[in-house]
Enzyme design. Structure first.
Site, mmCIF file in Angstrom:
data_model
loop_
_atom_site.group_PDB
_atom_site.id
_atom_site.type_symbol
_atom_site.label_atom_id
_atom_site.label_comp_id
_atom_site.label_asym_id
_atom_site.label_seq_id
_atom_site.Cartn_x
_atom_site.Cartn_y
_atom_site.Cartn_z
ATOM 1 N N SER A 23 0.967 -1.150 0.028
ATOM 2 C CA SER A 23 0.116 -0.114 -0.168
ATOM 3 C C SER A 23 0.812 1.352 -0.078
ATOM 4 O O SER A 23 1.793 1.438 -0.779
ATOM 5 C CB SER A 23 -0.878 0.080 1.235
ATOM 6 O OG SER A 23 -1.941 0.996 1.287
ATOM 7 N N THR A 24 0.871 2.194 1.134
ATOM 8 C CA THR A 24 1.592 3.123 1.158
ATOM 9 C C THR A 24 2.928 3.051 0.898
ATOM 10 O O THR A 24 3.548 2.337 1.544
ATOM 11 C CB THR A 24 1.356 3.964 2.343
ATOM 12 O OG1 THR A 24 -0.257 3.964 2.675
ATOM 13 C CG2 THR A 24 1.650 5.492 2.191
ATOM 14 N N HIS A 63 -2.778 -1.097 -3.470
ATOM 15 C CA HIS A 63 -3.797 -0.191 -3.054
ATOM 16 C C HIS A 63 -3.802 1.320 -3.751
ATOM 17 O O HIS A 63 -2.892 2.034 -3.560
ATOM 18 C CB HIS A 63 -3.962 0.066 -1.575
ATOM 19 C CG HIS A 63 -4.174 -0.999 -0.725
ATOM 20 N ND1 HIS A 63 -3.918 -0.971 0.478
ATOM 21 C CD2 HIS A 63 -4.874 -2.220 -1.073
ATOM 22 C CE1 HIS A 63 -4.347 -2.320 0.914
ATOM 23 N NE2 HIS A 63 -5.016 -2.979 0.095
ATOM 24 N N MET A 102 -0.217 0.935 5.152
ATOM 25 C CA MET A 102 -1.030 1.329 6.437
ATOM 26 C C MET A 102 -2.101 0.241 6.551
ATOM 27 O O MET A 102 -2.371 -0.554 5.679
ATOM 28 C CB MET A 102 -2.067 2.608 6.294
ATOM 29 C CG MET A 102 -0.998 3.673 6.623
ATOM 30 S SD MET A 102 -2.076 5.103 6.391
ATOM 31 C CE MET A 102 -1.793 5.405 4.698
ATOM 32 N N ASP A 127 -4.290 -4.894 5.885
ATOM 33 C CA ASP A 127 -4.676 -5.745 4.696
ATOM 34 C C ASP A 127 -3.734 -6.729 4.336
ATOM 35 O O ASP A 127 -2.542 -6.437 4.255
ATOM 36 C CB ASP A 127 -5.211 -4.739 3.613
ATOM 37 C CG ASP A 127 -5.864 -5.485 2.356
ATOM 38 O OD1 ASP A 127 -6.581 -6.492 2.957
ATOM 39 O OD2 ASP A 127 -5.766 -5.091 1.329
#
Lengths: 364, 753
Positions: free
Chosen positions: A167-168, A194, A287, A290
């Site tokens: 993600s991030t 993401h 973050m 998930d």
């Protein structure tokens, strides 16, 4: 944790955005908007004057545009930059370019900000904070690496299926890892990053340009091949499926999982179920949590599970969740992630390990 | 942030409505530039940037329709080949209009205007460059088709076994089938089966199309493995048509025959996708390479994407200096400033009340030492009040550019409509003017500019014949002149034909031939300001709306502004608007006529002369005064009196109205004072001779004369009536008004109004 507030400079040519973005950031006490600028020239001046910790940058500006500004920032005195990106094909492409030039991350321009203020603000704030914490490495200053030569697709099935959830901080980390892998990497790679709809396609194209592997935004029915990377498109879920003639990915529109679509959990679970011990699960910077449970399923099914180490993560969230729950078999830094994957998947032997695996599965 | 999402949304929208005005203006400006330099990519880029910002902002405010439409436009502009199209400027204009309407509709909460026309235009824009591409690819396809003549006919459903090329098939397959399905096709081919694409239309009269579809499916399944089916059984289109990819060893005819199920299957098309005989077992790699390359093909917009990055960076330095003040601009509702100004006005009245009281006090206690202290305090207060007033006035001042900037677009539209070629030349746009005045002159000025384009400037052919450049020039200029702001509209067109005006004026009964013969050309031309006068030979959509110069005139009267015209036949016309700097507070000269107190704006007064009745001469029943070496027409405001009763000495105020000077005879001078103008409502008030009223410190009402109207009133009247009814009329009218005013707006002080 830092004690002083994160100083943010907001750069946007739209007066509305120059008001809206600080408004959103103001909802968090540990962030202070120290200034705004309406174009690149001003931005550079204000960076010198105000010494912000993070810059949010609009990419479309008159005069010195976002990309040139970003190049200048990175050349003069790198500051973590979060780019604001618009929802258009072109916007996505420029965004990817910005990421390639060292932008920390991107946030899509707010849509209907009044109604979704809270979510948009939350995402922005989290990214600003993550950016403030990140250890910025001067990179990519000498332009993009030469375009790698592509090898033709290898015949046969992949020996392993590597499922990556990120993600991030993902775009940069993923680019780094994938560019470490050779074109004849024997495993197939499926990725959930993401990222909103519309950006994943450009992201995949960009990765394809800089990596020896063949990278593509996945479509339903795409076949898993050795040395091929399939990126799950934004706003869909991706699963894998074994069929008589080959292994494919299937996209679907089920509800969000862990607040995400695509969700790493959905992908990792499905890889575990279909490929059992042939599955390799990787959770990288990001973050939330998930993918942690999905990684657990891979481990349970006998596959290999890897979490990115804390110090190499931009945001140590998803890997942390997996490690804390005991789902990560190995914890590795970003720099050796590529070699780790190669070690796990092995050199390509050309043998049809895949069919062997299928035979085993048929037996069970 | 503590406020609710609703409030926040409203606030955000309000902000958007304001900022969007600038964006729209920019869009108009850029479109104009583009029209002058068609195909200039830099301008197209900046249009795109503007539209982009509009899109982003409107999306942020949740104005979906606007953001979608602007998105569509932005995307169209970023396509390669779009920039060079001449239609871009046209569409940008149309877009600016539609966007403006949409924003206005959002603002009012009314129904959004239709966007279809614009949407269509934008689509055409995108279709045009794409058309080039399709043509090319079709040509390629034609080539292949001509090689294998019948291939193109296969779709007609009458195939006779000819085989389409693999290239064609794969091109088609790429779009339709998934990788896995393609893999299945090549595997089947390798296994010695022909791969067919079978399209079966379900008979529209079929009572149970879904069941029918299943029957077709079953029938095809009998001939070999089905590798792919489209559309999905659940999709709504499923009952109309169904497509299969079939691997079979049967021939096209056999398959077609099997599919023809009466009452269920309509038209059946069978096409050979892959021929078993061609099986060279393509490596799967090639297959994926094919789609990689197709992916890069469609990436072509990337080329144009690099362009803005490579944009010359010479601009920033220039741009850099300008925007900084913007960061400190505070947007305030004009009504808030007005209320402050109103209070300042009240304060000024209060000041003169105090002054009055102090005067009385001084009279009553001439020896009181406190007097000096009061006086100092008064002086100090007066100074601060002065500054306060000036500061507030300054807030209301805006550059006339706010008004001028809308004209380039308008001139362009009007000149197109009436087939003129006109350049607009704007200067003095930095001149500041009261916002209220600026808003009020918008309409008259628009009218003047329209007139200049549609009536002033000749058609290009006429101009060429006259030896003038085909391009006419309309010039807008603004500058400070004394205590006034002058706005000029000049054209280099045909000028106003005084003879025509004369004829028309006589025809309309506004004057007699004899009178007209005596008038100077300048006087004749002024007839155009009379109500009901229009010389437009043809009533055009543009300026023949029944509003003529008289409307312009009446608006300007209300503003205590004057208009004058200067024209030279064949060379052009200049309309000159002289506007007061502000409306609310004026410096005025107060005087008495027959025991009534009047005021006129001080800036209209050139000098005050004392003279003798003997200096007044009669010329054609007009009274004139020879003052030094000029002759002034005299205006008497009082009732006519017998010569004997007249005082020997006269006060004459020399005033200017428009370009001309007059002498105003008054009985007594009162002095100079700052007057806070109270608006007069039309209900209590039926004369245009008075433009406003004010209340003095002691509560007395003073009427402010509307000089242009007074002059016109007197000048228009027949000589024999002069002085008999008009001046009397003035007094009786104003008396009635005075009464009304003192009843409505006079403060409750012990005044003797």
């Amino acid at each position: 944790m830092r004690t002083s507030p994160v100083r943010v400079l907001v750069v946007d040519d739209s007066a509305l955005m120059r008001k809206l973005i600080p408004q959103m950031l103001a909802t968090d006490e540990s962030i202070e908007v120290v200034g705004t600028a309406m174009d690149g020239t001003f931005c550079l001046k204000k960076i010198e004057e105000l010494k912000p910790n993070v810059v949010t940058l609009d990419l479309e500006m008159p005069g010195m545009n976002g990309i040139d500004t970003l190049k200048e920032i990175m050349r003069r005195q790198p500051v973590p930059v979060i780019v604001f990106s618009s929802h258009s094909t072109e916007g996505a492409s420029v965004t990817m370019k910005a990421l390639g030039l060292g932008a920390f991350d991107f946030v899509p321009k707010p849509k209907d900000a009044a109604a979704h203020m809270a979510e948009t603000a939350r995402e922005l704030i989290a990214k600003v904070k993550a950016a403030a914490e990140c250890k910025l490495k001067p990179r990519m200053l000498n332009g993009l690496p030469p375009k790698p030569e592509k090898l033709p697709a290898l015949a046969g099935s992949p020996n392993k299926v590597v499922a990556i959830g990120v993600s991030t901080g993902g775009p940069q980390a993923l680019e780094y890892v994938l560019s470490q892998l050779p074109g004849d990497f024997p495993g197939a790679i499926v990725v959930v990053q993401h990222m909103p709809e519309g950006f994943t396609d450009m992201f995949a194209r960009r990765l394809d340009e800089v990596c020896p592997l063949r990278v593509k935004e996945a479509q339903s029915g795409d076949v898993l091949q050795p040395g091929r990377v399939l990126i799950c498109p934004g706003s869909r879920h991706m699963k894998v499926k074994r069929l008589p003639l080959g292994d494919i990915v299937v996209l679907c529109d089920e509800p969000r999982v862990n607040g995400h679509r695509p969700s790493a959990d959905v992908l990792l679970r499905s890889v575990a179920e279909e490929f059992k011990a042939q599955a390799v699960g990787v959770l990288m910077t990001g973050m939330g949590d998930d993918g942690a449970e999905g990684l657990g399923v891979i481990k349970k099914e006998g596959g290999m599970t890897i979490a990115q180490s804390e110090e190499s993560c931009v945001v140590y969230g998803m890997p942390k969740a997996a490690i804390e729950r005991g789902y990560a078999i190995r914890v590795v830094g970003l720099d050796i992630m590529g070699s780790t994957l190669q070690a796990i998947c092995g050199r390509n032997t050309g043998s049809e390990v895949g069919s062997a695996g299928r035979a085993v599965r048929a037996g069970t | 942030m503590t406020n609710s999402p609703d409030e926040r949304g409203l606030e955000l929208r309000e902000l958007f409505f304001e900022t969007s005005q600038e964006l729209l203006q920019a869009l108009n400006d850029e479109a104009l530039k583009l029209e002058k330099k068609p195909g200039d990519e830099e301008i197209v880029r900046s249009i795109r940037r503007t539209v982009h910002t509009l899109k982003g902002d409107s999306a942020a405010c949740g104005l979906r329709e606007l953001s979608e439409l602007s998105h569509q436009f932005e995307d169209a502009l970023s396509l390669e080949g779009t920039a060079t199209q001449t239609a871009v400027a046209e569409i940008a204009f149309a877009a600016a209009d539609v966007f403006t309407d949409m924003i206005a509709a959002y603002r009012k909460g009314s129904k959004l205007p239709s966007t279809k026309t614009l949407s269509k235009k934008i689509q055409d824009l995108t279709a045009a460059p794409a058309a080039g591409k399709t043509r090319r690819s079709r040509k390629a396809a034609d080539k292949t088709a001509s090689g294998k003549t019948a291939a193109s006919k296969t779709s007609a459903g009458k195939t006779s076994g000819e085989k389409a090329t693999a290239a064609r098939a794969s091109a088609k397959a790429d779009a339709l089938w998934t990788e896995y399905e393609k893999l299945a096709m090549t595997k089947a081919q390798a296994a010695g089966q022909d791969v067919y694409h079978v399209v079966v239309k379900i008979d529209p009269h079929c009572a149970m199309p879904i069941a029918g579809r299943q029957l077709v499916h079953n029938a095809i399944g009998l001939m070999g493995p089905i590798l792919a089916v489209r559309p999905d059984a659940k999709s709504p289109a499923a009952s109309k048509q169904v497509e299969f990819v079939l691997a079979s060893v049967q021939t096209v005819e056999q398959i077609t025959a099997k599919c023809k199920i009466p009452t269920i299957a309509g038209e059946v098309t069978v096409e050979l996708l892959l021929d078993a005989a061609d099986a060279v077992t393509p490596a799967p790699g090639e297959n994926s390479d094919a789609d990689d390359s197709s992916a890069t093909d469609s990436l072509s917009p990337e080329v144009s994407m690099d362009a803005p990055v490579a944009a010359p960076s010479t601009e920033p330095a220039a741009v850099a200096a300008a925007p900084s003040p913007q960061e400190n601009i505070l947007r305030v509702d004009a009504s808030r400033i007005d209320s402050v100004l109103n209070l300042v006005g009240e304060l000024i009245i209060g000041k003169s009340m105090l002054q009055q009281a102090l005067n009385e006090f001084s009279k009553r206690y001439p020896k009181e030492l406190l007097r000096g202290k009061f006086g100092d305090a008064m002086a100090f207060q007066a100074r601060v009040l002065n500054d306060l007033q000036r500061s507030v006035m300054k807030i209301r001042m805006v550059p006339v550019d706010q008004l001028f900037r809308r004209f380039p677009r308008m001139v362009r539209d009007v000149s197109r409509q009436c087939g003129r070629e006109v350049d607009l030349d704007i200067s003095g746009q930095d001149t500041d003017l009261d916002k209220g005045i600026l808003d009020a002159i918008a309409e008259p000025l628009t009218h003047l500019v329209r007139n200049a384009v549609s009536h002033g400037i000749e058609t290009p052919e006429e101009r060429r014949k006259l030896g003038k450049p085909a391009h006419g020039v309309v010039r807008l200029n603004a500058y400070h002149h004394g205590n006034q702001v002058v706005v000029e509209v000049t054209d280099d067109g045909r000028g106003i034909d005084a003879q025509k005006i004369r004829a028309k004026a006589i025809e309309l009964g506004m004057t007699t031939p004899e009178e007209a013969a005596r008038m100077s050309e300048a006087e004749i031309v002024e007839f155009i300001f009379r109500p009901g006068f229009s010389t437009a030979e043809q009533v055009t959509e543009v300026s023949g709306r029944g509003v003529g110069m008289d409307v312009v005139q009446s608006v300007l009267h209300r503003l205590k502004a004057a208009i004058s015209v200067e024209t030279r036949l064949g060379q052009g016309t200049t309309f000159r608007l002289k506007l007061p700097l502000t409306l609310a507070i004026i410096k005025a000269l107060l005087f008495w006529v027959e025991q009534r107190l009047y005021a006129i704006p001080l800036n209209a007064v050139l000098e005050i002369a004392r003279t003798f009745e003997t200096e007044v001469h009669q010329v054609d029943n007009y009274e004139v005064l020879q003052l030094r070496n000029q002759v002034l027409p005299l205006l008497r405001l009082g009732r006519p009196v017998a010569d004997a009763e007249r005082k020997a000495k006269l006060f004459v105020l020399v005033i200017t109205v428009g370009e001309r000077k007059y002498g105003l005879i008054v009985d007594l001078l009162e002095g100079e004072e700052e007057l806070v103008i109270k608006a007069l409502d039309d209900q209590t008030f039926h004369t245009d001779l008075v433009s406003g009223a004010s209340i003095l410190g002691d509560g007395r009402v003073v009427l402010i004369l509307n000089l242009p109207a007074v002059v016109e009133h007197v000048a228009r009247s027949r000589p024999e009536e002069l002085g008999q009814c008009n001046a009397g009329l003035l007094l009786s009218h104003t008396d009635r008004a005075r009464l009304a005013i003192s009843q409505t707006i006079a403060p409750p002080v012990g005044g003797q109004a």
